[in-house]
Every structure is written in structure tokens, then in C-alpha cells.
Design a protein around this motif. Structure first.
Motif, mmCIF file in Angstrom:
data_model
loop_
_atom_site.group_PDB
_atom_site.id
_atom_site.type_symbol
_atom_site.label_atom_id
_atom_site.label_comp_id
_atom_site.label_asym_id
_atom_site.label_seq_id
_atom_site.Cartn_x
_atom_site.Cartn_y
_atom_site.Cartn_z
ATOM 1 N N MET A 1 0.817 -1.194 0.000
ATOM 2 C CA MET A 1 0.000 0.000 0.000
ATOM 3 C C MET A 1 0.861 1.259 0.000
ATOM 4 S SD MET A 1 -3.071 0.707 -0.153
ATOM 5 C CE MET A 1 -4.154 2.032 0.007
ATOM 6 N N LEU A 2 1.920 1.226 0.801
ATOM 7 C CA LEU A 2 2.802 2.393 0.833
ATOM 8 C C LEU A 2 3.574 2.548 -0.476
ATOM 9 C CD1 LEU A 2 4.098 2.225 4.491
ATOM 10 C CD2 LEU A 2 2.529 3.876 3.511
ATOM 11 N N LEU A 3 3.865 1.436 -1.110
ATOM 12 C CA LEU A 3 4.539 1.498 -2.405
ATOM 13 C C LEU A 3 3.636 2.168 -3.438
ATOM 14 C CD1 LEU A 3 7.040 0.731 -4.022
ATOM 15 C CD2 LEU A 3 5.912 -1.412 -4.584
ATOM 16 N N ALA A 4 2.348 1.880 -3.358
ATOM 17 C CA ALA A 4 1.396 2.516 -4.271
ATOM 18 C C ALA A 4 1.309 4.013 -4.012
ATOM 19 C CB ALA A 4 0.018 1.876 -4.121
ATOM 20 N N SER A 5 1.383 4.413 -2.744
ATOM 21 C CA SER A 5 1.336 5.846 -2.445
ATOM 22 C C SER A 5 2.596 6.557 -2.936
ATOM 23 C CB SER A 5 1.130 6.077 -0.949
ATOM 24 O OG SER A 5 2.242 5.607 -0.222
ATOM 25 N N ILE A 6 3.741 5.903 -2.802
ATOM 26 C CA ILE A 6 4.980 6.504 -3.311
ATOM 27 C C ILE A 6 4.937 6.620 -4.829
ATOM 28 C CG2 ILE A 6 7.459 6.089 -3.603
ATOM 29 C CD1 ILE A 6 7.510 4.989 -0.778
ATOM 30 N N LEU A 7 4.420 5.609 -5.480
ATOM 31 C CA LEU A 7 4.288 5.646 -6.932
ATOM 32 C C LEU A 7 3.326 6.761 -7.367
ATOM 33 C CD1 LEU A 7 5.068 4.291 -9.605
ATOM 34 C CD2 LEU A 7 3.044 2.841 -9.323
ATOM 35 N N ALA A 8 2.231 6.919 -6.636
ATOM 36 C CA ALA A 8 1.274 7.980 -6.953
ATOM 37 C C ALA A 8 1.902 9.357 -6.757
ATOM 38 C CB ALA A 8 0.026 7.835 -6.088
ATOM 39 N N ILE A 9 2.706 9.513 -5.714
ATOM 40 C CA ILE A 9 3.380 10.791 -5.474
ATOM 41 C C ILE A 9 4.350 11.097 -6.616
ATOM 42 C CG2 ILE A 9 4.992 12.004 -3.954
ATOM 43 C CD1 ILE A 9 3.681 10.486 -1.611
ATOM 44 N N PHE A 10 5.090 10.086 -7.065
ATOM 45 C CA PHE A 10 6.012 10.288 -8.189
ATOM 46 C C PHE A 10 5.268 10.673 -9.469
ATOM 47 C CE2 PHE A 10 9.502 7.810 -6.038
ATOM 48 C CZ PHE A 10 10.389 8.870 -6.022
ATOM 49 N N ILE A 11 4.121 10.056 -9.701
ATOM 50 C CA ILE A 11 3.334 10.396 -10.893
ATOM 51 C C ILE A 11 2.846 11.837 -10.813
ATOM 52 C CG2 ILE A 11 1.159 9.912 -12.093
ATOM 53 C CD1 ILE A 11 1.653 6.938 -11.414
ATOM 54 N N ILE A 12 2.365 12.235 -9.645
ATOM 55 C CA ILE A 12 1.899 13.614 -9.477
ATOM 56 C C ILE A 12 3.060 14.596 -9.623
ATOM 57 C CG2 ILE A 12 0.920 15.226 -7.805
ATOM 58 C CD1 ILE A 12 -0.796 12.887 -6.794
ATOM 59 N N MET A 13 4.231 14.227 -9.116
ATOM 60 C CA MET A 13 5.399 15.104 -9.261
ATOM 61 C C MET A 13 5.782 15.246 -10.727
ATOM 62 S SD MET A 13 7.628 13.886 -5.970
ATOM 63 C CE MET A 13 9.021 14.945 -6.226
ATOM 64 N N PHE A 14 5.706 14.156 -11.480
ATOM 65 C CA PHE A 14 6.003 14.215 -12.905
ATOM 66 C C PHE A 14 4.997 15.107 -13.631
ATOM 67 C CE2 PHE A 14 5.207 12.574 -17.201
ATOM 68 C CZ PHE A 14 6.448 12.870 -17.771
ATOM 69 N N ILE A 44 9.125 12.935 1.280
ATOM 70 C CA ILE A 44 10.119 12.827 2.358
ATOM 71 C C ILE A 44 9.466 12.292 3.634
ATOM 72 C CG2 ILE A 44 11.638 14.167 3.869
ATOM 73 C CD1 ILE A 44 12.174 16.008 1.469
ATOM 74 N N ALA A 45 8.255 12.758 3.924
ATOM 75 C CA ALA A 45 7.556 12.280 5.121
ATOM 76 C C ALA A 45 7.218 10.795 5.013
ATOM 77 C CB ALA A 45 6.294 13.100 5.341
ATOM 78 N N VAL A 46 6.771 10.351 3.854
ATOM 79 C CA VAL A 46 6.451 8.925 3.677
ATOM 80 C C VAL A 46 7.710 8.077 3.760
ATOM 81 C CG1 VAL A 46 5.605 7.227 1.996
ATOM 82 C CG2 VAL A 46 4.325 9.321 2.395
ATOM 83 N N LEU A 47 8.792 8.546 3.158
ATOM 84 C CA LEU A 47 10.050 7.792 3.245
ATOM 85 C C LEU A 47 10.556 7.740 4.684
ATOM 86 C CD1 LEU A 47 11.912 8.964 0.020
ATOM 87 C CD2 LEU A 47 10.795 6.769 0.446
ATOM 88 N N GLY A 48 10.360 8.814 5.429
ATOM 89 C CA GLY A 48 10.724 8.807 6.852
ATOM 90 C C GLY A 48 9.895 7.813 7.642
ATOM 91 N N PHE A 49 8.612 7.723 7.306
ATOM 92 C CA PHE A 49 7.748 6.746 7.977
ATOM 93 C C PHE A 49 8.187 5.327 7.650
ATOM 94 C CE2 PHE A 49 3.966 4.029 7.864
ATOM 95 C CZ PHE A 49 3.592 4.108 9.203
ATOM 96 N N LEU A 50 8.521 5.096 6.387
ATOM 97 C CA LEU A 50 8.941 3.743 5.991
ATOM 98 C C LEU A 50 10.260 3.342 6.629
ATOM 99 C CD1 LEU A 50 8.052 3.589 2.206
ATOM 100 C CD2 LEU A 50 6.980 2.352 4.079
ATOM 101 N N SER A 51 11.188 4.287 6.720
ATOM 102 C CA SER A 51 12.492 3.951 7.282
ATOM 103 C C SER A 51 12.493 3.945 8.803
ATOM 104 C CB SER A 51 13.554 4.924 6.765
ATOM 105 O OG SER A 51 13.318 6.210 7.282
ATOM 106 N N GLY A 52 11.492 4.570 9.413
ATOM 107 C CA GLY A 52 11.419 4.585 10.868
ATOM 108 C C GLY A 52 12.265 5.651 11.518
ATOM 109 N N HIS A 53 12.810 6.563 10.736
ATOM 110 C CA HIS A 53 13.624 7.643 11.280
ATOM 111 C C HIS A 53 12.771 8.898 11.414
ATOM 112 C CE1 HIS A 53 17.260 5.317 10.852
ATOM 113 N NE2 HIS A 53 16.976 5.085 9.571
ATOM 114 N N SER A 54 12.716 9.432 12.620
ATOM 115 C CA SER A 54 11.861 10.588 12.861
ATOM 116 C C SER A 54 12.476 11.889 12.348
ATOM 117 C CB SER A 54 11.562 10.714 14.354
ATOM 118 O OG SER A 54 12.762 10.921 15.073
ATOM 119 N N TYR A 55 13.761 11.907 12.130
ATOM 120 C CA TYR A 55 14.382 13.152 11.672
ATOM 121 C C TYR A 55 14.000 13.495 10.234
ATOM 122 C CZ TYR A 55 17.973 10.056 9.702
ATOM 123 O OH TYR A 55 18.625 9.077 9.010
ATOM 124 N N PHE A 56 13.456 12.545 9.493
ATOM 125 C CA PHE A 56 12.977 12.848 8.151
ATOM 126 C C PHE A 56 11.836 13.862 8.198
ATOM 127 C CE2 PHE A 56 15.390 9.270 6.702
ATOM 128 C CZ PHE A 56 15.579 9.478 5.354
#
Length: 94
Positions: A1-14, A44-56
Motif C-alpha cells: 500500500m505504501l509502495l502505491a502511495s509513493i508511486l502515486a506521489i512520483f506520478i503527481i510530481m512528474f 520525504i515524510a512517507v520515506l521517513g515513515f517507511l524507514s522509521g527515522h523521525s528526523y525525516f
């Protein structure tokens, strides 16, 4: 599900980059740049959530602030440039 959200964000950015390139007016390009910056913050926020690092999230908030200030600066610049260009056109007409 998170992969789909990242893909959707990339499409919107494009699509935002495409709009910035094609946009018929300057304001369309500025709006597309703002959209691209906002989606970058979300990515960046989604990648921070996926990696578990709060500094993102701190980095995302800093980027959001930088995006906001830069867009306001560009709009201010455009706002003050247009009256000068209109005055030059009036001088040329005379």
C-alpha cells in the motif's frame, strides 16, 4: 500500500513538472513549482515513515518552509516586475 502511495506521489510530481514546462502563463508555472515542492515534502515524510527515522519529518518541515518562502519571494518579484514592464510598454507606445 505504501509502495502505491509513493508511486502515486512520483506520478503527481512528474505531472507537476510537465505542467511547469507546458504552462501557458507564469502563474501556472509557479503553481506547478509549488505543487512539486509540496509533493516532495509528502514524499520525504512517507520515506521517513517507511524507514522509521523521525528526523525525516524535521527535514520535510524545513523543506516545506523553504518552499513556502521561495514561492512567496518569486511571487513578490513578479508582482513588482509587472508594473515596471507596463511602464516600459507605455513609453514605447508614445
Amino acid at each position: 500500500m505504501l509502495l502505491a502511495s509513493i508511486l502515486a506521489i512520483f506520478i503527481i510530481m512528474f505531472l507537476a513538472l510537465l505542467r511547469a514546462y507546458i504552462g501557458p502563463s507564469l502563474y501556472d508555472r509557479i503553481l506547478a513549482a509549488n505543487l512539486f515542492g509540496t509533493k516532495t515534502v509528502l514524499l520525504i515524510a512517507v520515506l521517513g515513515f517507511l524507514s522509521g527515522h523521525s528526523y525525516f519529518l524535521d527535514i520535510a518541515m524545513l523543506y516545506a518552509l523553504l518552499n513556502f518562502v521561495s514561492i512567496v519571494g518569486v511571487l513578490r518579484f513578479v508582482e513588482y516586475q509587472q508594473p515596471a514592464q507596463e511602464q516600459e510598454r507605455d513609453r514605447e507606445k508614445r
